[in-house]
Design a protein around this motif. Structure first.
Motif, PDB file in Angstrom:
ATOM      1  N   ALA A  97       0.861  -1.192   0.000  1.00 18.35           N
ATOM      2  CA  ALA A  97       0.000   0.000   0.000  1.00 18.35           C
ATOM      3  C   ALA A  97       0.894   1.237   0.000  1.00 18.35           C
ATOM      4  N   GLU A  98       0.799   2.026  -1.073  1.00 16.97           N
ATOM      5  CA  GLU A  98       1.606   3.244  -1.201  1.00 16.97           C
ATOM      6  C   GLU A  98       0.722   4.471  -0.996  1.00 16.97           C
ATOM      7  N   MET A  99       1.207   5.423  -0.196  1.00 15.11           N
ATOM      8  CA  MET A  99       0.493   6.675  -0.012  1.00 15.11           C
ATOM      9  C   MET A  99       0.747   7.550  -1.237  1.00 15.11           C
ATOM     10  N   VAL A 157      -5.226   9.155   0.297  1.00 16.76           N
ATOM     11  CA  VAL A 157      -5.334   8.053  -0.666  1.00 16.76           C
ATOM     12  C   VAL A 157      -4.111   7.143  -0.622  1.00 16.76           C
ATOM     13  N   ARG A 158      -4.369   5.838  -0.545  1.00 20.65           N
ATOM     14  CA  ARG A 158      -3.327   4.834  -0.723  1.00 20.65           C
ATOM     15  C   ARG A 158      -3.655   3.984  -1.946  1.00 20.65           C
ATOM     16  N   ARG A 159      -2.637   3.410  -2.546  1.00 21.67           N
ATOM     17  CA  ARG A 159      -2.789   2.620  -3.769  1.00 21.67           C
ATOM     18  C   ARG A 159      -2.159   1.251  -3.574  1.00 21.67           C
ATOM     19  N   ILE A 218      -6.126  -9.548  -2.934  1.00 18.63           N
ATOM     20  CA  ILE A 218      -7.142  -9.390  -1.892  1.00 18.63           C
ATOM     21  C   ILE A 218      -6.489  -9.391  -0.510  1.00 18.63           C
ATOM     22  N   ALA A 219      -5.502 -10.255  -0.307  1.00 22.54           N
ATOM     23  CA  ALA A 219      -4.790 -10.292   0.978  1.00 22.54           C
ATOM     24  C   ALA A 219      -4.074  -8.967   1.235  1.00 22.54           C
ATOM     25  N   ALA A 220      -3.515  -8.380   0.174  1.00 26.86           N
ATOM     26  CA  ALA A 220      -2.833  -7.093   0.328  1.00 26.86           C
ATOM     27  C   ALA A 220      -3.818  -5.990   0.701  1.00 26.86           C
ATOM     28  N   LEU A 221      -5.007  -6.028   0.120  1.00 30.30           N
ATOM     29  CA  LEU A 221      -6.031  -5.038   0.454  1.00 30.30           C
ATOM     30  C   LEU A 221      -6.486  -5.206   1.909  1.00 30.30           C
ATOM     31  N   VAL A 222      -6.723  -6.442   2.318  1.00 33.45           N
ATOM     32  CA  VAL A 222      -7.146  -6.702   3.698  1.00 33.45           C
ATOM     33  C   VAL A 222      -6.087  -6.209   4.671  1.00 33.45           C
ATOM     34  N   ASP A 223      -4.831  -6.443   4.345  1.00 30.31           N
ATOM     35  CA  ASP A 223      -3.737  -5.990   5.203  1.00 30.31           C
ATOM     36  C   ASP A 223      -3.697  -4.470   5.276  1.00 30.31           C
TER      37      ASP A 223
END
Length: 291
Positions: free
Chosen positions: A13-15, A20-22, A60-65
């Motif tokens: 996740a990059e700010m 906003v993060r991406r 999906i795991a990265a988003l959950v994290d």
């Protein structure tokens, strides 16, 4: 895949803006550039997820994290091509968040784009109309109807930071694919004009490619590019080349031949727009100008 693509920070996740993060999905292709960019809006207890992306466990795991203990107010989709919306269902199941955004849309065939078939499993809890809003503490998202790439395409404006999430409607690395029957050049150009009229947007965050720091300048150039392509098509017809399969090799010299079928769909979209305006007519595969 080139070295630059291999070095992309997938799963991180990059700010990219104060609100906003991406998170970049590992699905690079000629149509997705380095992959689908999922945006997480909000840095406090309430967040929204824009374009959750493909149904890939790693993504999906990265988003959950990245979401961690935050409450997901909404999972928002700009449109329902398979590189954008399939992760909405599993992410909703994990977080309990509603899927809010574009309308469902599926077609049997939207032209020769093997990676971009529609997501037939997309089931929104709420469809947003033009100007409708959702929000959380410190942020608001406003839906903008931007049909053209698809008939159900939405952009989302974040007025607190002047950001606009443009999905596939406007991208910095490439022009959007407009593929009939659902892709509509008339609607696409109207939607570009709509965005150009918005002076409040400071930056665009597209689903693919880098942020657009001078959005109105880019949109003006995109409109000009489409008008130039239209004139090129008319010149081809006036020169006696009125079949799309014969136009494309001449118009797209230097473009990978594997992309010519997609280019042909874009030419068709232009021709349909010109036909509506009474500039051309067709007989079978042959197009002619109208004096």
């Amino acid at each position: 895949m080139d070295a630059a693509t291999q070095d992309r920070p997938y799963t991180l996740a990059e700010m990219v803006d104060p609100l906003v993060r991406r998170v970049l999905a590992r699905n690079p292709s000629p149509f997705t550039y380095t992959g689908t960019q999922t945006y997480i809006v909000g840095t406090g207890h309430d967040v929204a997820v824009i374009d959750p992306g493909p149904d890939e466990p790693e993504h999906i795991a990265a988003l959950v994290d990245a979401i961690s203990d935050a409450r997901v107010v909404a999972i928002c989709c700009t449109h329902t091509h398979r590189d954008h919306s399939p992760a909405a269902a599993p992410l909703a199941a994990h977080t309990g968040a509603p899927v809010i955004g574009c309308a469902p849309l599926t077609l049997e065939d939207d032209g020769p784009r093997a990676d971009a078939a529609f997501d037939s499993g997309y089931r929104p809890d709420r469809v947003l109309a033009e100007g409708e809003r959702i929000g959380g503490k410190g942020w608001t998202l406003t839906a903008l109807a931007t049909p053209g790439h698809t008939s159900n395409h939405l952009c989302f404006a974040l007025p607190e930071s002047g950001a606009l999430f443009t999905g596939d409607h406007v991208m910095g690395w490439s022009t959007s694919v407009i593929s009939p029957p659902d892709g509509d050049m008339t609607a696409y150009l109207d939607s570009l004009a709509k965005l150009y009229a918005r002076e409040q947007d400071r930056v665009y965050f597209p689903a693919h490619g880098p942020a657009v720091e001078r959005p109105r300048q880019l949109v003006r150039g995109m409109i000009g590019h489409r008008r130039s392509r239209e004139k090129q098509i008319l010149r081809q017809i006036e020169a006696g080349i009125g079949v799309i399969a014969e136009m494309v090799p001449l118009m797209y010299k230097g473009v990978d031949e594997r992309l010519w079928p997609t280019a042909g769909r874009s030419v068709l979209a232009h021709l349909i727009d010109l036909e509506r305006r009474g500039a051309v007519m067709r007989s079978g595969e042959q197009w002619t100008t109208i004096a």
